[in-house]
Motif scaffolding. Structure first.
Motif, PDB file in Angstrom:
ATOM      1  N   ALA A 211       0.806  -1.230   0.000  1.00 29.68           N
ATOM      2  CA  ALA A 211       0.000   0.000   0.000  1.00 29.68           C
ATOM      3  C   ALA A 211       0.842   1.284   0.000  1.00 29.68           C
ATOM      4  O   ALA A 211       0.540   2.214  -0.761  1.00 29.68           O
ATOM      5  N   PRO A 212       1.898   1.387   0.830  1.00 30.35           N
ATOM      6  CA  PRO A 212       2.700   2.626   0.836  1.00 30.35           C
ATOM      7  C   PRO A 212       3.298   2.991  -0.520  1.00 30.35           C
ATOM      8  O   PRO A 212       3.467   4.174  -0.835  1.00 30.35           O
TER       9      PRO A 212
ATOM     10  N   TYR B 174      10.208   7.126   1.546  1.00 35.16           N
ATOM     11  CA  TYR B 174       8.989   7.181   2.357  1.00 35.16           C
ATOM     12  C   TYR B 174       8.220   5.855   2.259  1.00 35.16           C
ATOM     13  O   TYR B 174       7.684   5.356   3.246  1.00 35.16           O
ATOM     14  N   SER B 175       8.168   5.323   1.043  1.00 36.14           N
ATOM     15  CA  SER B 175       7.445   4.065   0.830  1.00 36.14           C
ATOM     16  C   SER B 175       8.057   2.933   1.640  1.00 36.14           C
ATOM     17  O   SER B 175       7.344   2.142   2.279  1.00 36.14           O
ATOM     18  N   LEU B 176       9.382   2.855   1.630  1.00 36.53           N
ATOM     19  CA  LEU B 176      10.071   1.797   2.381  1.00 36.53           C
ATOM     20  C   LEU B 176       9.880   1.955   3.886  1.00 36.53           C
ATOM     21  O   LEU B 176       9.623   0.970   4.594  1.00 36.53           O
ATOM     22  N   ILE B 177       9.988   3.194   4.358  1.00 33.05           N
ATOM     23  CA  ILE B 177       9.807   3.449   5.788  1.00 33.05           C
ATOM     24  C   ILE B 177       8.405   3.057   6.230  1.00 33.05           C
ATOM     25  O   ILE B 177       8.220   2.378   7.246  1.00 33.05           O
TER      26      ILE B 177
ATOM     27  N   CYS C 141       4.245  -0.539   8.656  1.00 36.59           N
ATOM     28  CA  CYS C 141       3.068  -1.395   8.464  1.00 36.59           C
ATOM     29  C   CYS C 141       3.378  -2.842   8.864  1.00 36.59           C
ATOM     30  O   CYS C 141       2.549  -3.517   9.483  1.00 36.59           O
ATOM     31  N   ALA C 142       4.575  -3.308   8.494  1.00 35.76           N
ATOM     32  CA  ALA C 142       4.980  -4.674   8.842  1.00 35.76           C
ATOM     33  C   ALA C 142       5.047  -4.842  10.360  1.00 35.76           C
ATOM     34  O   ALA C 142       4.575  -5.843  10.910  1.00 35.76           O
ATOM     35  N   PHE C 143       5.618  -3.839  11.030  1.00 31.82           N
ATOM     36  CA  PHE C 143       5.749  -3.911  12.489  1.00 31.82           C
ATOM     37  C   PHE C 143       4.375  -3.879  13.169  1.00 31.82           C
ATOM     38  O   PHE C 143       4.127  -4.625  14.123  1.00 31.82           O
TER      39      PHE C 143
END
Length: 293
Positions: free
Chosen positions: A222-223, A232-235, A240-242
């Motif tokens: 989604a990011p 920003y997308s990776l962060i 989201c994973a966490f």
């Protein structure tokens, strides 16, 4: 004892009385819904104990109390959505660590100590006897979710350097996630078929695995559809994973009485460790071998 103290004691007794009638109503309602005879018997047994506790407080307060409908239906909803074990252990565990609150009640009403002990020990033992179908398939959810977290965070991190646009990474991850979810669902089906069980149905087991994988995929990619900047997308993907790790492990730690912190740390270390290694591989491929897409 002065009037102020009497009012405080009465208020505390009324709180306990309210809890007991709420719990009694919840368990009786659940018993009325049951097709499984074992579950029905357990629910009715717990409800009977709650009614005995309610009658104890009624003798003290001399005030009839009705169950709070909103509270009752909230826990019924939790049972329907998240399963019996999670909802009812949440219900019973609300009194854990509350001994300080009830200490005065123990001194004023000695019989309440035995009720507290029964609430915190015996009823949790009874809940363990329940057959929770949602918890039975928790292994399938773990299989799908954990694989998606490890594989996709690693994959998305690794290919992030290979593409200029985050949306391309998002679509790539989504396509890979859908394909992987179908593969995982098929593998889960054959796994369940190879290990036959009267409780677990292979097709349901595979559906839980596949759906949990694709939902986790959607959360992770989604990011990349929201942010144009790759960083920003990776962060946000890692955040989201966490959050997904925390949410699942909170559920399973309550439902199965497992250590929440230990599980979160273990799952996070594996997920983010793979992601970091994949990112480093992507970096090496791009900047040292000059391979770009």
């Amino acid at each position: 004892m002065n009037k102020t103290s009497e009012k405080v004691n009465l208020r505390k007794a009324l709180i306990q009385q309210q809890n007991e009638i709420n719990d009694y109503t919840i368990y009786m309602t659940l018993a009325s819904y049951q097709d499984d005879q074992n579950n029905k018997i357990v629910f009715e047994k717990i409800a009977k104990e709650e009614k005995v506790h309610y009658n104890f407080w009624l003798k003290i307060t001399e005030q009839e109390i009705q169950a709070q409908k909103l509270v009752v239906w909230w826990f019924i909803l939790l049972v329907k959505v998240l399963g019996t074990s999670f909802a009812l252990k949440s219900l019973e565990k609300r009194e854990e660590g509350a001994e300080e609150f009830y200490k005065e009640l123990f001194e004023i009403y000695p019989e309440s100590r035995e009720i507290y002990k029964q609430e915190s020990e015996h009823e949790l033992e009874l809940i363990e006897m329940l057959k929770d179908k949602k918890l039975v398939y928790a292994g399938a959810i773990v299989l799908g979710m954990n694989d998606a977290l490890v594989e996709l965070t690693g994959t998305l991190s690794g290919i992030a350097l290979a593409f200029d646009k985050s949306i391309v990474v998002g679509f790539t991850g989504l396509i890979m996630g859908i394909a992987a979810s179908l593969s995982m669902a098929g593998s889960a089906y054959f796994e369940a078929k190879e290990n036959p069980s009267q409780i677990i149905k292979p097709i349901i087991y595979s559906l839980y695995t596949g759906v949990s994988y694709i939902l986790t995929t959607a959360i992770l990619v989604a990011p990349f559809f929201i942010f144009e900047t790759m960083a920003y997308s990776l962060i946000m993907m890692f955040i989201c994973a966490f959050l997904a790790i925390i949410s699942y492990n909170f559920y399973i730690s309550v439902a199965k009485d497992l250590n929440f912190t230990t599980r979160v740390l273990q799952m996070s270390m594996i997920t983010f460790g793979v992601a970091i290694i994949s990112f480093l591989i992507g970096y090496i491929v791009k900047y040292y071998f000059g391979i770009e897409i």
